[in-house]
Motif scaffolding. Sequence first.
Motif, PDB file in Angstrom:
ATOM      1  N   CYS A 156     115.982  75.052 -11.207  1.00  0.00           N
ATOM      2  CA  CYS A 156     116.204  75.852  -9.995  1.00  0.00           C
ATOM      3  C   CYS A 156     114.918  76.541  -9.556  1.00  0.00           C
ATOM      4  CB  CYS A 156     117.273  76.907 -10.255  1.00  0.00           C
ATOM      5  SG  CYS A 156     118.922  76.221 -10.427  1.00  0.00           S
ATOM      6  N   ARG A 157     114.177  77.073 -10.502  1.00  0.00           N
ATOM      7  CA  ARG A 157     112.958  77.815 -10.136  1.00  0.00           C
ATOM      8  C   ARG A 157     111.933  76.883  -9.496  1.00  0.00           C
ATOM      9  NH1 ARG A 157     114.501  80.281 -15.137  1.00  0.00           N
ATOM     10  NH2 ARG A 157     115.260  82.406 -14.727  1.00  0.00           N
ATOM     11  N   VAL A 158     111.833  75.669 -10.015  1.00  0.00           N
ATOM     12  CA  VAL A 158     110.931  74.696  -9.390  1.00  0.00           C
ATOM     13  C   VAL A 158     111.380  74.396  -7.966  1.00  0.00           C
ATOM     14  CG1 VAL A 158     110.138  72.306  -9.453  1.00  0.00           C
ATOM     15  CG2 VAL A 158     110.197  73.632 -11.553  1.00  0.00           C
ATOM     16  N   GLU A 159     112.689  74.116  -7.811  1.00  0.00           N
ATOM     17  CA  GLU A 159     113.202  73.780  -6.482  1.00  0.00           C
ATOM     18  C   GLU A 159     112.994  74.933  -5.503  1.00  0.00           C
ATOM     19  OE1 GLU A 159     113.961  71.019  -5.463  1.00  0.00           O
ATOM     20  OE2 GLU A 159     114.766  69.811  -7.100  1.00  0.00           O
ATOM     21  N   MET A 160     113.215  76.160  -5.956  1.00  0.00           N
ATOM     22  CA  MET A 160     113.040  77.313  -5.071  1.00  0.00           C
ATOM     23  C   MET A 160     111.587  77.460  -4.649  1.00  0.00           C
ATOM     24  SD  MET A 160     115.631  80.297  -6.413  1.00  0.00           S
ATOM     25  CE  MET A 160     115.131  80.257  -8.132  1.00  0.00           C
ATOM     26  N   CYS A 161     110.693  77.225  -5.594  1.00  0.00           N
ATOM     27  CA  CYS A 161     109.263  77.350  -5.288  1.00  0.00           C
ATOM     28  C   CYS A 161     108.834  76.298  -4.267  1.00  0.00           C
ATOM     29  CB  CYS A 161     108.468  77.174  -6.584  1.00  0.00           C
ATOM     30  SG  CYS A 161     107.270  78.462  -6.868  1.00  0.00           S
ATOM     31  N   MET A 187     103.437  76.207  -3.686  1.00  0.00           N
ATOM     32  CA  MET A 187     103.279  74.855  -4.216  1.00  0.00           C
ATOM     33  C   MET A 187     102.487  74.872  -5.520  1.00  0.00           C
ATOM     34  SD  MET A 187     105.025  73.013  -2.242  1.00  0.00           S
ATOM     35  CE  MET A 187     105.544  72.581  -0.581  1.00  0.00           C
ATOM     36  N   GLU A 188     101.469  75.735  -5.586  1.00  0.00           N
ATOM     37  CA  GLU A 188     100.667  75.811  -6.812  1.00  0.00           C
ATOM     38  C   GLU A 188     101.496  76.385  -7.957  1.00  0.00           C
ATOM     39  OE1 GLU A 188      96.070  76.535  -7.952  1.00  0.00           O
ATOM     40  OE2 GLU A 188      96.864  77.558  -6.182  1.00  0.00           O
ATOM     41  N   GLU A 189     102.340  77.349  -7.644  1.00  0.00           N
ATOM     42  CA  GLU A 189     103.224  77.913  -8.676  1.00  0.00           C
ATOM     43  C   GLU A 189     104.162  76.840  -9.220  1.00  0.00           C
ATOM     44  OE1 GLU A 189     105.439  81.334  -7.464  1.00  0.00           O
ATOM     45  OE2 GLU A 189     103.653  82.467  -6.884  1.00  0.00           O
ATOM     46  N   SER A 190     104.652  75.960  -8.329  1.00  0.00           N
ATOM     47  CA  SER A 190     105.649  74.972  -8.749  1.00  0.00           C
ATOM     48  C   SER A 190     105.110  74.014  -9.798  1.00  0.00           C
ATOM     49  CB  SER A 190     106.164  74.184  -7.540  1.00  0.00           C
ATOM     50  OG  SER A 190     105.207  73.249  -7.088  1.00  0.00           O
ATOM     51  N   GLN A 220     103.024  74.668 -12.087  1.00  0.00           N
ATOM     52  CA  GLN A 220     102.828  75.341 -13.371  1.00  0.00           C
ATOM     53  C   GLN A 220     104.120  75.379 -14.173  1.00  0.00           C
ATOM     54  OE1 GLN A 220      99.663  76.070 -13.921  1.00  0.00           O
ATOM     55  NE2 GLN A 220      99.217  75.496 -11.794  1.00  0.00           N
ATOM     56  N   MET A 221     105.217  74.968 -13.549  1.00  0.00           N
ATOM     57  CA  MET A 221     106.535  75.065 -14.184  1.00  0.00           C
ATOM     58  C   MET A 221     106.937  73.741 -14.813  1.00  0.00           C
ATOM     59  SD  MET A 221     108.553  77.097 -11.167  1.00  0.00           S
ATOM     60  CE  MET A 221     108.017  78.700 -10.593  1.00  0.00           C
ATOM     61  N   LYS A 222     108.034  73.787 -15.546  1.00  0.00           N
ATOM     62  CA  LYS A 222     108.613  72.574 -16.119  1.00  0.00           C
ATOM     63  C   LYS A 222     110.082  72.532 -15.726  1.00  0.00           C
ATOM     64  CE  LYS A 222     105.542  72.251 -20.129  1.00  0.00           C
ATOM     65  NZ  LYS A 222     105.473  72.183 -21.581  1.00  0.00           N
ATOM     66  N   PRO A 223     110.575  71.400 -15.200  1.00  0.00           N
ATOM     67  CA  PRO A 223     109.812  70.219 -14.782  1.00  0.00           C
ATOM     68  C   PRO A 223     108.976  70.526 -13.542  1.00  0.00           C
ATOM     69  CG  PRO A 223     112.048  70.068 -13.996  1.00  0.00           C
ATOM     70  CD  PRO A 223     111.994  71.315 -14.826  1.00  0.00           C
ATOM     71  N   LYS A 224     107.993  69.676 -13.291  1.00  0.00           N
ATOM     72  CA  LYS A 224     107.053  69.953 -12.202  1.00  0.00           C
ATOM     73  C   LYS A 224     107.537  69.433 -10.848  1.00  0.00           C
ATOM     74  CE  LYS A 224     102.903  69.925 -15.089  1.00  0.00           C
ATOM     75  NZ  LYS A 224     101.564  69.363 -15.277  1.00  0.00           N
ATOM     76  N   PHE A 225     108.571  68.617 -10.857  1.00  0.00           N
ATOM     77  CA  PHE A 225     108.899  67.893  -9.636  1.00  0.00           C
ATOM     78  C   PHE A 225     110.190  68.395  -8.995  1.00  0.00           C
ATOM     79  CE2 PHE A 225     106.992  64.334 -12.325  1.00  0.00           C
ATOM     80  CZ  PHE A 225     105.703  64.743 -12.025  1.00  0.00           C
ATOM     81  N   SER A 226     110.250  68.313  -7.698  1.00  0.00           N
ATOM     82  CA  SER A 226     111.463  68.622  -6.936  1.00  0.00           C
ATOM     83  C   SER A 226     112.263  67.341  -6.755  1.00  0.00           C
ATOM     84  CB  SER A 226     111.100  69.197  -5.566  1.00  0.00           C
ATOM     85  OG  SER A 226     112.183  69.088  -4.676  1.00  0.00           O
ATOM     86  N   ARG A 227     113.547  67.368  -7.115  1.00  0.00           N
ATOM     87  CA  ARG A 227     114.396  66.183  -6.929  1.00  0.00           C
ATOM     88  C   ARG A 227     114.466  65.790  -5.460  1.00  0.00           C
ATOM     89  NH1 ARG A 227     119.772  65.812  -7.827  1.00  0.00           N
ATOM     90  NH2 ARG A 227     120.069  67.984  -7.278  1.00  0.00           N
ATOM     91  N   TYR A 228     114.445  66.766  -4.585  1.00  0.00           N
ATOM     92  CA  TYR A 228     114.583  66.483  -3.159  1.00  0.00           C
ATOM     93  C   TYR A 228     113.358  65.725  -2.631  1.00  0.00           C
ATOM     94  CZ  TYR A 228     118.659  69.442  -3.342  1.00  0.00           C
ATOM     95  OH  TYR A 228     119.889  69.951  -3.661  1.00  0.00           O
ATOM     96  N   PHE A 229     112.174  66.038  -3.168  1.00  0.00           N
ATOM     97  CA  PHE A 229     110.984  65.284  -2.767  1.00  0.00           C
ATOM     98  C   PHE A 229     110.940  63.919  -3.450  1.00  0.00           C
ATOM     99  CE2 PHE A 229     107.758  68.673  -1.161  1.00  0.00           C
ATOM    100  CZ  PHE A 229     108.546  68.843  -0.044  1.00  0.00           C
ATOM    101  N   ILE A 230     111.408  63.857  -4.705  1.00  0.00           N
ATOM    102  CA  ILE A 230     111.382  62.585  -5.424  1.00  0.00           C
ATOM    103  C   ILE A 230     112.293  61.562  -4.742  1.00  0.00           C
ATOM    104  CG2 ILE A 230     112.090  61.454  -7.581  1.00  0.00           C
ATOM    105  CD1 ILE A 230     111.113  63.944  -9.062  1.00  0.00           C
TER     106      ILE A 230
END
Length: 856
Positions: A455-460, A480-483, A485-495
Amino acid sequence: MDLLTYSPLIATKLHVPKYGSDLLLRHQILKEIDDAGAARLILVCAPAGFGKTTAVSQWTQNSGKPTGWISLDESDNDPVRFWRYFARAIDRAQEGLGKESSSVLHPQYTASAEQLMSVLLEEIAGFERDFYLVLDDYHLIKEPSIHEGLQTLIQHASLYMHVVLITREEPPFALHRLRVRKQLKQLGSDTLRFNEDECRRLFHEQLGLSLSEQDIGLLSKRTEGWVAGLQLAALSMQGKPEASKVIHQFSGNDKYVGEYLTEEVLKRLPEKVQMFLLKTSILPRLTGDLCVAVTGEPDAHDILRMLERMNSFVIALDGVNEWYRYHHLFAELLLSHVRKTYNELLPALHISASCWFESHGWIMEATEHAFLGKDWTRASRLIVAHAPWMLKQYENITLRRWMKYFEKSWLECNPELCIAFAWLHAVSNEIDQAEILLQLADEATRTNHGSFDDCRVEMCVLRGYIEVMRGNVDLSLKYMEESVQMKPKFSRYFIVGIELNSDEPYVLRSRVALSGYLSNVNEYYPKLRAIWKHSGLGILAYGSIVMAELYYEKNDFEQLQYFVPRAIQLGTISLNFGVLVPVYLTLARWRKAEHRNDEMWLAMEEITLLCRQHDAPPHWMSFVETFRVRLWTEENRREEIEKWAEPYTKMNVDIVASRHEFERMTLARAYIYLKNDSAAIMLLTSLKHEAEIKDRLGSRIEAFLLLSQAYMIQKQNHEAMACMRMAVMLAASEGYVRTFLDEGSGVAKMLYSLYKSKNVSKQEMTYLSMLLKSVEKEFPTLDIQIRVSPALEKLTERESEVLALIGEGLSNSEIADKLHLTLGTVKGHVHQIFSKLQVKNRAQAIVRLRESEVDH
């Protein structure tokens, strides 16, 4: 999961319902429909139980006319889903005409409802024989945009297309217009009622019941020829010697029939069959395995066949006795009985159905049954898992409808669900609503237990996306830079690959490329590519094509040698036509600008082949073909241009307006080439207004440039130069170059005239002098002489813009705001200007600028 397995359409909804051969053939009704066959809209409108579907099904099977059929339900209120089924139905009709399959049927095809309609209009135009599309249960459609789209299609599509609506109520169309034009034929309850002769044939010939003429007359009168009432009466009389007594007790009104069904029909069946009917009444379509899952009855398929043989309101939906449905009135009466008697069973029945549909990949139906079963957890899981794919498929309206089922208190505890709905609003450009949901998600991750890394990745990432929509470059980059630094690094919506350029073949004009504000693009994308360089995300492909388009616009061809091949490479790996088509168009424009026309046409052939080999969505193929028209105008290929433009001249204005901006802008170019300047001005005025509302800078500049040329044809020089000045004013702060150069020598002459008139601001004058230097190189035969001091010639385009604003008295912070730059960037430019002009302060720089203006 991929698009090959996501949300398949249910094939049985496209089958013509099959009624037994012992069903009474109603010759008069078939003749009525036959006589209506020339109408654009055939409206079969009557309450439940009047045999509407039966009559049209018999006509379809007996007429031999090429026909497509859709059995609609509530889930078809999503326009994209509706038009996909519509395309499938057309494909069924095409089989009867020996035509190839519709191009929109490929599993990888993604398009909005408007795009689907445009493609369908083109395909329908290719029909050369009458065909029919039957939409059964159209009264279940409540979505206004579907009504509007279908009415438009009926009024403006090919005369060979005939739509048959089977409905309990009149659709909200402008039916009077169709009536006046004699394009509407309506069959109502009076036409559909059984007369005494048909009642006699039904009971004597079809059902084998010996009734007197008096009994038949009384039953016909009591039911008023209502087919469902007659069938129920016949069922209740089977096996009873006192048929006349039954008839005298029978009443044909709806309330009585419901009670009668329970007492005289349902209770006469074995208890196992009774419970089977009641439990399966929740299902719009039935098959053995599904009924086993819902009822727990292992003999489900045998029971379905037995009910069909008994003529117990069970209709086969295919030719292999696998799928069935109940007569709608019968199902409604059964379901009403369940709610009164076994209401506590309903949630469990719906959850069993939901599990079965999910296991078979029908996510829409699985989610609907989860809601009906009030299993909010299950519904939430299904939505969270499939929302990215639904957004990619443009099924936004379904997601909006589902969102309304949830209380705010539920959303407050489910951040994943909030994020799904936040993405829905963000891609719909409803930023405020997206942020409200993001705030709920943020609070939920802080107050609820559990791991919320995803969730935190997606929100970022979503916050970064929102800020780039707003043009807040620095803040977007921060998120985007914060995202990463997180795990997982990818947004499902962009993938998943939601198309970021909204089917726009010039990515630079899309929202994801800041709508054509080049200074923001130049600041944002190089940094974003650096942030995500190891992500493997599709954004890298978009980053490369955006940079390629930017450097092309800036007339910096050296940079294209890296970004064009890179975009082709990344676009090919992901097979993303939202990247591939734009980059090949950029390659063609580049080759043309270098006068390498053979290579230009080679690029066009390569992208055409790619589209065909990989079944590209038709709108991308259409963009490729449309771009050819622009090239034809410059090669003076009048015959091809006229042939391309001809269908548009026959279209209604509303249909033309539904086409993509790129197509309409090219149509305006064709009109200008063909000297149809009035049509061009009308179209461009509309496009200009639309681009202004959407704040699409590149589109606004192009519209003004084309308007200036159209007015010049009309010899309205004042209006032409006013449009040219507007184009220059819009382009000056962003440094557009190729948009002007690619228009040819006519625009170059107008630019020079504007320059000589000095009827522009100081900043625009500096920009014009820079632009005309490029014009001199592009069109060396034109008599254009620009005198700029040697010191100013050393400045870059951006530095010239900053110097012009210094000359207008703007402070560094004001320049930063006007050019959408950071204060630090502006200070850097000012330092370089002082160094190149060999001055120490702003006052001395302004003196140098004034000296240059005197030279002009």
